[in-house]
Design an enzyme around this catalytic site. Structure first.
Site, PDB file in Angstrom:
ATOM      1  N   GLY A  90      33.693  19.790  62.526  1.00  0.00           N
ATOM      2  CA  GLY A  90      32.577  20.713  62.633  1.00  0.00           C
ATOM      3  C   GLY A  90      31.860  21.045  64.763  1.00  0.00           C
ATOM      4  N   THR A 122      28.068  23.819  59.284  1.00  0.00           N
ATOM      5  CA  THR A 122      27.031  24.125  58.424  1.00  0.00           C
ATOM      6  C   THR A 122      25.929  23.475  57.649  1.00  0.00           C
ATOM      7  OG1 THR A 122      29.038  24.471  56.970  1.00  0.00           O
ATOM      8  CG2 THR A 122      27.361  24.643  55.887  1.00  0.00           C
ATOM      9  N   ASP A 204      -0.371 -14.626  70.156  1.00  0.00           N
ATOM     10  CA  ASP A 204       0.874 -15.066  68.977  1.00  0.00           C
ATOM     11  C   ASP A 204       0.378 -16.312  67.583  1.00  0.00           C
ATOM     12  OD1 ASP A 204       2.670 -14.848  67.732  1.00  0.00           O
ATOM     13  OD2 ASP A 204       4.304 -14.644  69.458  1.00  0.00           O
TER      14      ASP A 204
HETATM   15  C1  SPV Z   1       8.892 -13.011  67.953  1.00  0.00           C
HETATM   16  O1  SPV Z   1       9.748 -11.863  68.463  1.00  0.00           O
HETATM   17  O2  SPV Z   1       7.626 -13.041  67.726  1.00  0.00           O
HETATM   18  C2  SPV Z   1       9.752 -14.395  67.870  1.00  0.00           C
HETATM   19  C3  SPV Z   1      10.807 -14.464  69.541  1.00  0.00           C
HETATM   20  O3  SPV Z   1       8.920 -15.522  67.282  1.00  0.00           O
HETATM   21  S1  SPV Z   1      10.264 -15.527  70.557  1.00  0.00           S
HETATM   22  O4  SPV Z   1       8.347 -14.357  70.972  1.00  0.00           O
HETATM   23  O5  SPV Z   1      10.921 -15.768  71.413  1.00  0.00           O
HETATM   24  O6  SPV Z   1       9.777 -16.770  70.004  1.00  0.00           O
HETATM   25 MG    MG Z   2       7.479 -14.936  66.379  1.00  0.00          MG
END
Ligand code: SPV
Ligand code: MG
Length: 431
Positions: A90, A122, A204
């Site tokens: 194609g 197509t 986090d």
């Molecule tokens: C994340 O991406 O949240 C991880 C990997 O847990 S790290 O940030 O390296 O701990």
């Molecule tokens: Mg993590």
């Protein structure tokens, strides 16, 4: 009789394929190559039917005189073996990453006077509907969930990239590049706690709760088909973790990675700069065992992440824990490090592999980023996760744009760096 060759990487034969076969028949005997699963994964998408079935549906086409396996995206071996007079395809391979394949074929055929035939691709509603259905099937939980285990079997190393939204999911899903004659794409997606939290402007520390994290998974699964590895942080209380496992399975997630920390979790890349408590071997083993007992499918994986190197508890501790967590039922081990050099990761992998040849090893080379995928695979690593690079690349770009609009009191100066309006409004597929 002249030989006409074409290669199919499809799960179904639709009118587009029949048209190619029909055109091919006008030039001579039709030989069809069926792309192997491994090659198909690298440049197209995961097949929804087995390789044997894909061979059979091509064999069943009356005008096809011979069916063969094509193991590589590039045609070198095929052309060497059968020296086709014509290769037919194609015309969608005239541009984009597939152009590299056409260039490869053109150069091979030019050595003996073979020719390429480009037939109009197509592209109509019927073909689009078939294509959409295959994608929808790949996205369904029961198909998506098992794909990580399948990929670990097929790929030398499975490559996952961080996603935290529909749009980053689309980048993981659709990015495909040609580099030095090879086509490649990501195999899987990582829903990082760091980036999921960062996207919400939160630290986090397991502050973004599971219900919210599940919403992120929903956003991603709505627009993608690739398998998901979920960052489950510490897994929380064992009594909660068993519910998390069930929900993730139900959503079609392939694996959860939980880390052997307890109490207030901080990001591993802080290392010993902040207080972090490692769970006991017994405590964490019990959490893994409870999760394994709770899961309902054989597809789902619980991967144990070991923080001994991050917390400077030593290699022996990391290796002991790996063995204990595998005994407790872990389906894989993630070993983490925040050293610039990959030496301690390599040592861990080599020593772990002396004792355990099979349990998948996962690594996250954010700090030790000089090591290549091939080197990691040589040391027995099965999954590499690029855990935060999308977020880290987007942030400075957005910040600079915001600064420049403030600086110049208009948006003209930033425009050349932006995705064109036409591209942003057509980026999202409509059903
Ligand atoms: C994340 O991406 O949240 C991880 C990997 O847990 S790290 O940030 O390296 O701990
Ligand atoms: Mg993590």
């Amino acid at each position: 009789m002249k030989k006409v060759y074409t290669c199919f990487c499809t799960d179904v034969i639709h009118e587009g394929h029949r048209n190619i076969i029909h055109e091919a028949g006008k030039y001579g005997e039709v030989i069809v190559g069926v792309l192997s699963d491994e090659a198909m994964i690298r440049f197209n998408r995961f097949p929804t039917v087995s390789f044997e079935e894909r061979m059979q549906i091509v064999k069943d086409i009356g005008e096809v005189s011979q069916v063969m396996v094509q193991n590589d995206v590039m045609y070198d071996r095929v052309v060497r073996e059968i020296r086709p007079d014509y290769v037919i395809h194609g015309d969608n391979w005239l541009e984009g990453p597939m152009k590299a394949i056409r260039d490869n074929v053109a150069s091979l055929l030019s050595t003996y006077g073979g020719q390429i035939i480009d037939v109009p691709y197509t592209c109509n509603e019927r073909v689009k509907t078939i294509d959409d259905r295959i994608k929808a099937k790949l996205a369904m939980p029961e198909y998506r969930r098992k794909r990580l285990r399948q990929l670990i079997e097929i790929r030398p190393i499975v490559k996952a990239i961080e996603v935290h939204s529909g749009i980053t999911g689309l980048i993981a899903e659709k990015t495909i590049v040609e580099h030095q004659g090879e086509l490649d794409q990501f195999d899987a997606m990582w829903i990082s706690s760091l980036c999921d939290s960062t996207a919400k402007g939160k630290p986090d520390i397991e502050l973004v709760d599971m219900t919210s994290r599940f919403r992120t998974i929903d956003d991603v699964t709505e627009v993608t088909t690739k398998p998901i590895i979920f960052d489950g942080d510490t897994g929380g209380q064992t009594e909660h973790f068993v519910y998390t496992v069930r929900t993730l399975e139900k959503m079609g997630v392939s694996a959860v990675i939980i880390e052997d920390k307890t109490g207030l979790k901080k990001n591993s890349l802080f290392g010993t700069e902040v207080e972090q408590t490692q769970d006991s071997i017994e405590g964490f083993s019990a959490k893994i065992a409870a999760g394994k007992k709770a899961q309902l499918t054989d597809d789902f994986m619980i991967i144990a992440r070991i923080e001994s190197l991050i917390l400077e508890r030593g290699m022996e501790d990391a290796l002991n824990r790996a063995q204990a967590f595998v005994s407790a039922g872990a389906d894989g081990i993630m070993i983490h490090s925040r050293k610039k050099s990959p030496a301690e990761i390599i040592e861990f992998c080599d020593r772990f592999r002396e004792e355990d040849k099979n349990t998948p090893i996962v690594v996250v080379p954010s700090s030790f980023n000089s090591i290549t995928e091939a080197e990691l695979a040589d040391h027995g690593v099965n999954i590499v996760i690029y855990a935060n690079q999308l977020t880290r690349s987007a942030f400075p770009a957005m910040q600079k744009t915001a600064e420049d609009i403030l600086r110049y009191h208009r948006a003209q100066e930033v425009d050349s760096r932006l995705l064109p309006i036409k591209d942003i409004i057509t980026l999202i597929d409509e059903i």
